[in-house]
Design a protein around this motif. Structure first.
Motif, PDB file in Angstrom:
ATOM      1  N   LEU A 448      34.630  47.907  35.059  1.00 24.22           N
ATOM      2  CA  LEU A 448      34.534  47.387  36.537  1.00 24.22           C
ATOM      3  C   LEU A 448      35.055  46.098  36.613  1.00 24.22           C
ATOM      4  CD1 LEU A 448      34.151  48.316  39.400  1.00 24.22           C
ATOM      5  CD2 LEU A 448      31.623  47.965  38.919  1.00 24.22           C
ATOM      6  N   GLY A 449      34.270  45.066  35.995  1.00 24.71           N
ATOM      7  CA  GLY A 449      34.435  43.895  35.936  1.00 24.71           C
ATOM      8  C   GLY A 449      35.864  43.466  35.840  1.00 24.71           C
ATOM      9  N   SER A 450      36.490  44.055  34.700  1.00 23.97           N
ATOM     10  CA  SER A 450      37.905  43.741  34.491  1.00 23.97           C
ATOM     11  C   SER A 450      38.870  44.065  35.375  1.00 23.97           C
ATOM     12  CB  SER A 450      38.240  44.236  33.112  1.00 23.97           C
ATOM     13  OG  SER A 450      37.488  43.693  32.244  1.00 23.97           O
ATOM     14  N   ARG A 451      38.560  45.239  36.097  1.00 29.09           N
ATOM     15  CA  ARG A 451      39.349  45.725  37.249  1.00 29.09           C
ATOM     16  C   ARG A 451      39.427  45.054  38.281  1.00 29.09           C
ATOM     17  NH1 ARG A 451      37.939  50.149  39.243  1.00 29.09           N
ATOM     18  NH2 ARG A 451      36.356  50.927  38.048  1.00 29.09           N
ATOM     19  N   PHE A 452      38.036  44.553  38.627  1.00 19.59           N
ATOM     20  CA  PHE A 452      37.981  43.741  39.794  1.00 19.59           C
ATOM     21  C   PHE A 452      38.528  42.333  39.575  1.00 19.59           C
ATOM     22  CE2 PHE A 452      34.484  40.614  41.987  1.00 19.59           C
ATOM     23  CZ  PHE A 452      35.329  41.130  43.397  1.00 19.59           C
ATOM     24  N   LEU A 453      38.300  41.725  38.671  1.00 20.00           N
ATOM     25  CA  LEU A 453      39.028  40.249  38.336  1.00 20.00           C
ATOM     26  C   LEU A 453      40.384  40.622  38.494  1.00 20.00           C
ATOM     27  CD1 LEU A 453      38.664  37.399  37.754  1.00 20.00           C
ATOM     28  CD2 LEU A 453      38.464  37.976  35.042  1.00 20.00           C
ATOM     29  N   ALA A 454      41.113  41.501  37.645  1.00 20.65           N
ATOM     30  CA  ALA A 454      42.393  41.766  37.820  1.00 20.65           C
ATOM     31  C   ALA A 454      43.131  41.844  39.140  1.00 20.65           C
ATOM     32  CB  ALA A 454      42.900  43.005  36.828  1.00 20.65           C
ATOM     33  N   ASP A 455      42.151  42.718  40.002  1.00 21.89           N
ATOM     34  CA  ASP A 455      42.711  42.801  41.296  1.00 21.89           C
ATOM     35  C   ASP A 455      42.822  41.612  42.011  1.00 21.89           C
ATOM     36  OD1 ASP A 455      43.248  45.538  40.981  1.00 21.89           O
ATOM     37  OD2 ASP A 455      41.471  46.305  42.075  1.00 21.89           O
ATOM     38  N   ILE A 456      41.753  40.793  41.859  1.00 23.49           N
ATOM     39  CA  ILE A 456      41.852  39.348  42.700  1.00 23.49           C
ATOM     40  C   ILE A 456      43.078  38.725  42.043  1.00 23.49           C
ATOM     41  CG2 ILE A 456      40.727  37.096  42.777  1.00 23.49           C
ATOM     42  CD1 ILE A 456      38.042  38.715  42.428  1.00 23.49           C
ATOM     43  N   ALA A 457      43.500  38.731  40.738  1.00 18.44           N
ATOM     44  CA  ALA A 457      44.679  37.938  40.372  1.00 18.44           C
ATOM     45  C   ALA A 457      45.817  38.574  40.816  1.00 18.44           C
ATOM     46  CB  ALA A 457      44.538  38.040  38.770  1.00 18.44           C
ATOM     47  N   ALA A 458      45.873  40.127  41.033  1.00 19.82           N
ATOM     48  CA  ALA A 458      47.014  40.741  41.612  1.00 19.82           C
ATOM     49  C   ALA A 458      47.429  40.142  43.058  1.00 19.82           C
ATOM     50  CB  ALA A 458      46.953  42.166  41.280  1.00 19.82           C
ATOM     51  N   VAL A 459      46.184  39.993  43.701  1.00 16.97           N
ATOM     52  CA  VAL A 459      46.682  39.877  45.106  1.00 16.97           C
ATOM     53  C   VAL A 459      47.085  38.292  45.254  1.00 16.97           C
ATOM     54  CG1 VAL A 459      45.280  39.230  47.511  1.00 16.97           C
ATOM     55  CG2 VAL A 459      44.838  41.349  46.323  1.00 16.97           C
ATOM     56  N   LEU A 460      46.396  37.365  44.522  1.00 17.12           N
ATOM     57  CA  LEU A 460      46.922  35.959  44.489  1.00 17.12           C
ATOM     58  C   LEU A 460      48.302  35.699  43.966  1.00 17.12           C
ATOM     59  CD1 LEU A 460      43.748  34.068  43.489  1.00 17.12           C
ATOM     60  CD2 LEU A 460      44.531  34.537  45.798  1.00 17.12           C
ATOM     61  N   GLU A 461      48.737  36.681  42.996  1.00 16.23           N
ATOM     62  CA  GLU A 461      50.131  36.603  42.398  1.00 16.23           C
ATOM     63  C   GLU A 461      51.146  37.104  43.433  1.00 16.23           C
ATOM     64  OE1 GLU A 461      49.589  36.638  37.672  1.00 16.23           O
ATOM     65  OE2 GLU A 461      49.603  38.589  38.555  1.00 16.23           O
ATOM     66  N   HIS A 462      50.527  38.349  43.918  1.00 15.09           N
ATOM     67  CA  HIS A 462      51.728  38.654  45.114  1.00 15.09           C
ATOM     68  C   HIS A 462      50.720  39.080  46.512  1.00 15.09           C
ATOM     69  CE1 HIS A 462      54.649  39.779  41.832  1.00 15.09           C
ATOM     70  NE2 HIS A 462      53.572  40.220  41.111  1.00 15.09           N
ATOM     71  N   PRO A 463      50.868  37.937  47.213  1.00 12.50           N
ATOM     72  CA  PRO A 463      49.937  38.086  48.426  1.00 12.50           C
ATOM     73  C   PRO A 463      50.154  39.017  49.413  1.00 12.50           C
ATOM     74  CG  PRO A 463      51.205  36.002  48.372  1.00 12.50           C
ATOM     75  CD  PRO A 463      51.444  36.373  46.882  1.00 12.50           C
ATOM     76  N   ARG A 464      51.435  39.624  49.174  1.00  7.07           N
ATOM     77  CA  ARG A 464      51.759  40.536  50.272  1.00  7.07           C
ATOM     78  C   ARG A 464      50.776  42.029  50.128  1.00  7.07           C
ATOM     79  NH1 ARG A 464      55.790  41.172  46.304  1.00  7.07           N
ATOM     80  NH2 ARG A 464      55.633  42.977  44.968  1.00  7.07           N
ATOM     81  N   ARG A 465      50.160  41.810  49.054  1.00 10.51           N
ATOM     82  CA  ARG A 465      48.926  42.942  48.795  1.00 10.51           C
ATOM     83  C   ARG A 465      47.847  42.687  49.718  1.00 10.51           C
ATOM     84  NH1 ARG A 465      49.931  42.611  42.388  1.00 10.51           N
ATOM     85  NH2 ARG A 465      51.457  44.389  42.253  1.00 10.51           N
ATOM     86  N   LEU A 466      47.670  41.504  50.097  1.00  8.97           N
ATOM     87  CA  LEU A 466      46.645  41.412  51.297  1.00  8.97           C
ATOM     88  C   LEU A 466      46.995  42.275  52.563  1.00  8.97           C
ATOM     89  CD1 LEU A 466      46.728  37.357  51.609  1.00  8.97           C
ATOM     90  CD2 LEU A 466      44.731  38.784  50.702  1.00  8.97           C
ATOM     91  N   ILE A 467      48.288  42.868  52.740  1.00  2.00           N
ATOM     92  CA  ILE A 467      48.828  43.801  53.683  1.00  2.00           C
ATOM     93  C   ILE A 467      48.559  45.159  53.026  1.00  2.00           C
ATOM     94  CG2 ILE A 467      50.302  44.753  55.348  1.00  2.00           C
ATOM     95  CD1 ILE A 467      51.191  41.665  55.469  1.00  2.00           C
ATOM     96  N   THR A 468      49.196  45.481  52.098  1.00  2.00           N
ATOM     97  CA  THR A 468      49.525  46.993  51.215  1.00  2.00           C
ATOM     98  C   THR A 468      48.268  47.328  51.018  1.00  2.00           C
ATOM     99  OG1 THR A 468      50.376  45.652  49.440  1.00  2.00           O
ATOM    100  CG2 THR A 468      52.066  46.284  50.876  1.00  2.00           C
ATOM    101  N   TRP A 469      47.316  46.531  50.592  1.00  2.00           N
ATOM    102  CA  TRP A 469      46.049  46.892  49.792  1.00  2.00           C
ATOM    103  C   TRP A 469      44.804  46.957  50.870  1.00  2.00           C
ATOM    104  CZ3 TRP A 469      45.363  44.855  44.305  1.00  2.00           C
ATOM    105  CH2 TRP A 469      46.258  45.322  43.550  1.00  2.00           C
ATOM    106  N   SER A 470      45.094  46.395  52.287  1.00  2.00           N
ATOM    107  CA  SER A 470      44.015  46.462  53.068  1.00  2.00           C
ATOM    108  C   SER A 470      44.045  47.752  53.746  1.00  2.00           C
ATOM    109  CB  SER A 470      44.420  45.358  53.857  1.00  2.00           C
ATOM    110  OG  SER A 470      44.257  43.998  53.398  1.00  2.00           O
TER     111      SER A 470
END
Length: 470
Positions: A448-470
């Motif tokens: 769970l901790g790894s998935r959470f940290l990876a998701d934060i990184a994924a949003v910052l690498e591709h900030p369009r996910r702020l929309i697609t994952w919201s």
């Protein structure tokens, strides 16, 4: 003549003591119901105290810098008609010593000049032994005579220079100046932004004591011997400085030790390319619809954390030891670690999960402004669920932060630097940073901790996910 007494109240949910930072009134001043008479520092925040009745100040019972138990009388007020004319001078004299320029602790820096930064923290190794409290300024000795002055010699105070502005200095430096009898207003600052440093205080102390030593030990006809006197060894009492552990520093130390030895910490790291996020920050700054809002990388990092919590809701929890239950939180009170002149505090943005980007920006700005003014209330620092600490503002790559007590995780954000990075099969200069996530392993397992940290990184690498994952 009627004398009414105002006692130190409990200004924050069960606190037992507070330190008087500054008096705003003096004996003989007229006060009205609701008027602020002093500022006190609790273990959680600086708070202004209003008096609940009208009258004329009769006595201030404690000096600035004194720690007072809740329920002790701190000020007495004469409430009878014509009290201002009847108040005898001799009754106000003991309390007047509170306001003496040499004895009073220098004021806090002006609010507009304070510049808090967001930082991480670790376990404090300072002693938590309580320092002896100062005696009340107006309290007589048991034999009916006034308390004797301390026998230990002190350095002569440097004369104050009324510039009209408050000197800037950190609390330990203020304490050092007070112990050495140095008026901060007369010290020439050399620190960034006009801040008085420890070295500045020592230099002022040396300048103050040198003339006295020369006049006492060297004949007037032999000025050439003065350098030898000035080069004398520093007394043993000046080789070390002891700083009382109190207020925010005391509570922070206790909380961090408790957290470190209660919650089993695990820390994971990830290094990522945030070039697209930095471009988005600039685009948002240029957007006229967001004019007037503070747009910075921390804002988008906070939004990325909120998006990752939505995808991994189990990370937003707490451990109930008494009930042996995990408490899942369906709201996010997002903490932001802030270093202020009073020490480290972690205020949180209530219901951050429900805020738009603009609302989140406003909340972050208000949080920083309140911390700068030293007015963060105890309520603003309670019931946090997860925290962000930005150690990158100091150029630090990352760290292993300790959990804020009662929370499940804390994210440390490192410095964002231009580095060589493989992008689309080629090595290019890219904006890169490292994130470190510490979490309570009772609540969050490795997956769970790894998935959470990876998701934060994924949003910052591709900030369009702020929309697609919201």
């Amino acid at each position: 003549m009627t004398i009414r007494e105002f006692k130190m109240p409990d200004v924050g949910e069960g606190l037992t003591e507070a330190e008087i930072l500054k008096w705003y009134v003096q004996p003989g001043d007229t006060v009205t119901d609701g008027q602020v008479v002093c500022e006190v520092e609790t273990a959680k925040a600086a708070v202004e105290l209003p008096i609940p009745f009208d009258g004329v100040v009769h006595a201030l019972l404690f000096e600035e810098g004194t720690t007072v138990d809740v329920g002790q009388v701190i000020i007495s007020v004469q409430t009878a008609a014509g009290a201002a004319a009847e108040a005898p001078v001799q009754e106000a004299a003991p309390a007047a010593a509170v306001a003496a320029p040499v004895a009073a602790e220098p004021e806090e820096p002006a609010a507009a000049a304070r510049q808090p930064v967001l930082v991480g923290y670790g376990v404090s190794t300072a002693s938590t032994k309580r320092r002896p409290r100062k005696a009340a300024a107006g309290a007589p000795a048991q034999n009916g005579t006034a308390p004797a002055a301390p026998a230990a010699p002190v350095l002569p105070a440097v004369p104050a220079q009324p510039t009209g502005e408050r000197p800037l200095a950190k609390p330990p430096v203020r304490k050092l100046a007070k112990d050495l009898g140095i008026d901060l207003a007369a010290v020439v600052p050399t620190g960034d932004g006009g801040v008085v440093t420890r070295e500045d205080v020592h230099a002022a102390a040396a300048a103050a004591i040198a003339p006295q030593a020369v006049s006492a030990e060297v004949p007037a006809a032999a000025p050439a011997a003065a350098p030898a006197v000035q080069a004398a060894e520093v007394p043993a009492s000046e080789r070390e400085t002891r700083i009382p552990v109190k207020g925010v520093r005391k509570v922070t130390a206790q909380a961090m030790v408790g957290s470190a030895f209660t919650a089993p910490h695990v820390t994971e790291f990830i290094t990522l390319d945030v070039t697209r996020t930095m471009k988005l920050v600039q685009e948002l700054k240029d957007d006229p619809d967001l004019a007037g809002l503070r747009i910075n990388p921390l804002l988008l990092i906070a939004k990325a954390v909120l998006v990752a919590i939505r995808r991994n809701p189990d990370v937003n929890a707490s451990w109930d030891e008494a009930a042996q239950e995990i408490v899942l939180k369906h709201y996010v009170n997002l903490g932001i670690a802030a270093a202020t002149p009073r020490g480290l505090i972690v205020p949180n943005i209530k219901d951050a999960h429900a805020k738009t980007l603009g609302e989140l920006s406003t909340s972050l700005s208000e949080l920083v402004a309140t911390a700068r003014d030293g007015k963060t209330s105890p309520a603003d620092m309670q019931n946090g669920t997860i925290t962000i600490t930005n150690v990158g503002v100091f150029g630090v790559d990352t760290g292993t932060p300790i959990l804020n007590p009662g929370e499940s995780a804390i994210l440390a954000v490192g410095a964002i630097k231009l580095q060589p990075w493989v992008h689309k099969g080629k090595v290019k200069p890219r904006q890169v940073t490292t994130l470190a996530l510490s979490f309570d392993h009772r609540l969050i397992d490795g997956e769970l901790g790894s998935r959470f940290l990876a998701d934060i990184a994924a949003v910052l690498e591709h900030p369009r996910r702020l929309i697609t994952w919201s």
